[in-house]
Design a protein around this motif. Structure first.
Motif, PDB file in Angstrom:
ATOM      1  N   MET A  62       8.379 107.602  12.593  1.00  0.00           N
ATOM      2  CA  MET A  62       9.206 108.679  12.040  1.00  0.00           C
ATOM      3  C   MET A  62       9.258 108.572  10.517  1.00  0.00           C
ATOM      4  O   MET A  62       9.193 109.583   9.810  1.00  0.00           O
ATOM      5  N   CYS A  63       9.353 107.360  10.007  1.00  0.00           N
ATOM      6  CA  CYS A  63       9.362 107.151   8.568  1.00  0.00           C
ATOM      7  C   CYS A  63       8.017 107.551   7.952  1.00  0.00           C
ATOM      8  O   CYS A  63       7.963 108.214   6.912  1.00  0.00           O
ATOM      9  N   ARG A  64       6.947 107.180   8.607  1.00  0.00           N
ATOM     10  CA  ARG A  64       5.598 107.467   8.089  1.00  0.00           C
ATOM     11  C   ARG A  64       5.362 108.961   7.872  1.00  0.00           C
ATOM     12  O   ARG A  64       4.808 109.369   6.850  1.00  0.00           O
ATOM     13  N   VAL A  65       5.779 109.780   8.836  1.00  0.00           N
ATOM     14  CA  VAL A  65       5.459 111.211   8.762  1.00  0.00           C
ATOM     15  C   VAL A  65       6.447 111.998   7.892  1.00  0.00           C
ATOM     16  O   VAL A  65       6.231 113.180   7.633  1.00  0.00           O
ATOM     17  N   LEU A  66       7.519 111.362   7.443  1.00  0.00           N
ATOM     18  CA  LEU A  66       8.443 112.021   6.528  1.00  0.00           C
ATOM     19  C   LEU A  66       7.894 112.014   5.105  1.00  0.00           C
ATOM     20  O   LEU A  66       7.233 111.065   4.675  1.00  0.00           O
ATOM     21  N   LYS A  67       8.203 113.069   4.366  1.00  0.00           N
ATOM     22  CA  LYS A  67       7.881 113.100   2.949  1.00  0.00           C
ATOM     23  C   LYS A  67       8.800 112.119   2.211  1.00  0.00           C
ATOM     24  O   LYS A  67       9.910 111.836   2.681  1.00  0.00           O
ATOM     25  N   PRO A  68       8.374 111.601   1.053  1.00  0.00           N
ATOM     26  CA  PRO A  68       9.297 110.789   0.254  1.00  0.00           C
ATOM     27  C   PRO A  68      10.580 111.573  -0.025  1.00  0.00           C
ATOM     28  O   PRO A  68      10.536 112.738  -0.421  1.00  0.00           O
ATOM     29  N   GLY A  69      11.718 110.951   0.236  1.00  0.00           N
ATOM     30  CA  GLY A  69      12.997 111.636   0.114  1.00  0.00           C
ATOM     31  C   GLY A  69      13.386 112.411   1.355  1.00  0.00           C
ATOM     32  O   GLY A  69      14.467 113.007   1.401  1.00  0.00           O
ATOM     33  N   GLY A  70      12.523 112.392   2.374  1.00  0.00           N
ATOM     34  CA  GLY A  70      12.802 113.100   3.620  1.00  0.00           C
ATOM     35  C   GLY A  70      13.974 112.484   4.366  1.00  0.00           C
ATOM     36  O   GLY A  70      14.243 111.280   4.258  1.00  0.00           O
TER      37      GLY A  70
END
Length: 248
Positions: free
Chosen positions: A153-161
């Motif tokens: 989940m962290c990987r596919v989020l944009k920075p600041g997501g």
């Protein structure tokens, strides 16, 4: 990779299948009456919890959302109505739950805004930095490997997501905790049986909820798997928690 106490808990003790396979099979079985059973067992509190949680994302105005363990699409539909994003992608391992969800989405006229697809939350097909927000309601405790699923989940989020998770928790010691345990151990499985649901499934869900790391323990896991500013807030006398965090 750390193993947590809820990881080895499985729906069907006699089955030789993996936890992931058993969870998919379990939700396939209970899909037709899943929404009704949730409303009855929670007294519709689950609806209020979702609204409360999704409201926390409003100030970020996410346009591309990922709904992990989307099930019948409740969280995706509610988020679509409250946040008006460009698109929401829901992922789940249960085809029957997804089919119920697609019917609900079509009925709401949201087919162009929400896509549901079969997928393994611990091995997402999406590229890095794809989504503005990721959410999961009552699903991460079903991961076979909790840290792997959260890391994805962290990987596919944009920075600041933004990350948003709703999970059951255990009330603090006191009279209400005893009543809660009686309800979850005895009353809820009986109601599930009366509603022609799989009692084994709801016993599994109860056991996994009781063993799941909660509050500060879970926020520590979120930070270990790549998130920052992990926080929680307890709802309804502590039987449910909303967790928030963000990708650095």
């Amino acid at each position: 990779m750390t193993e947590f106490s809820h990881d080895p808990i499985i729906p069907y003790k006699e089955s030789g299948k993996s936890k992931k396979e058993q969870v998919a099979e379990m939700f396939d079985r209970i899909a037709p009456r899943y929404d009704l059973t949730n409303r009855v067992l929670s007294g519709r509190s689950d609806v209020a919890w979702r609204k409360k949680a999704i409201g926390l994302l409003k100030k970020y105005r996410p346009q591309e959302l990922l709904d992990i363990a989307t099930g019948t699409g409740d969280m995706a539909i509610r988020a679509c109505k409250m946040l008006s994003p460009r698109h929401i992608t829901g992922v789940d391992i249960s085809e029957q739950m997804l089919e119920v969800g697609r019917q609900k989405i079509a009925k709401e006229g949201l087919g162009s805004k929400i896509t549901l697809e079969a997928g393994d939350s611990e091995n997402l097909r999406f590229p890095d930095n794809r989504f503005d927000a990721a959410m999961a309601a009552f699903g991460v405790r079903n991961f076979e490997h909790l840290e792997k699923g959260l890391s994805e989940m962290c990987r596919v989020l944009k920075p600041g997501g933004q990350l948003l998770i709703i999970e059951f928790s255990r009330p603090r010691p006191g009279l209400f905790k005893g009543l809660y345990q009686l309800y979850m151990n005895v009353v809820a499985p009986h109601i599930a049986g009366l509603l022609k649901q799989n009692k084994e499934a709801y016993q599994y869900l109860n056991k996994s909820a009781r063993a799941f790391p909660e509050r500060k323990e879970f926020t520590a896991i979120l930070e270990k798997t790549g998130f920052k500013n992990a926080r929680y807030r307890a709802l309804t006398l502590g039987i449910c928690c909303i967790y928030t965090a963000e990708k650095p």
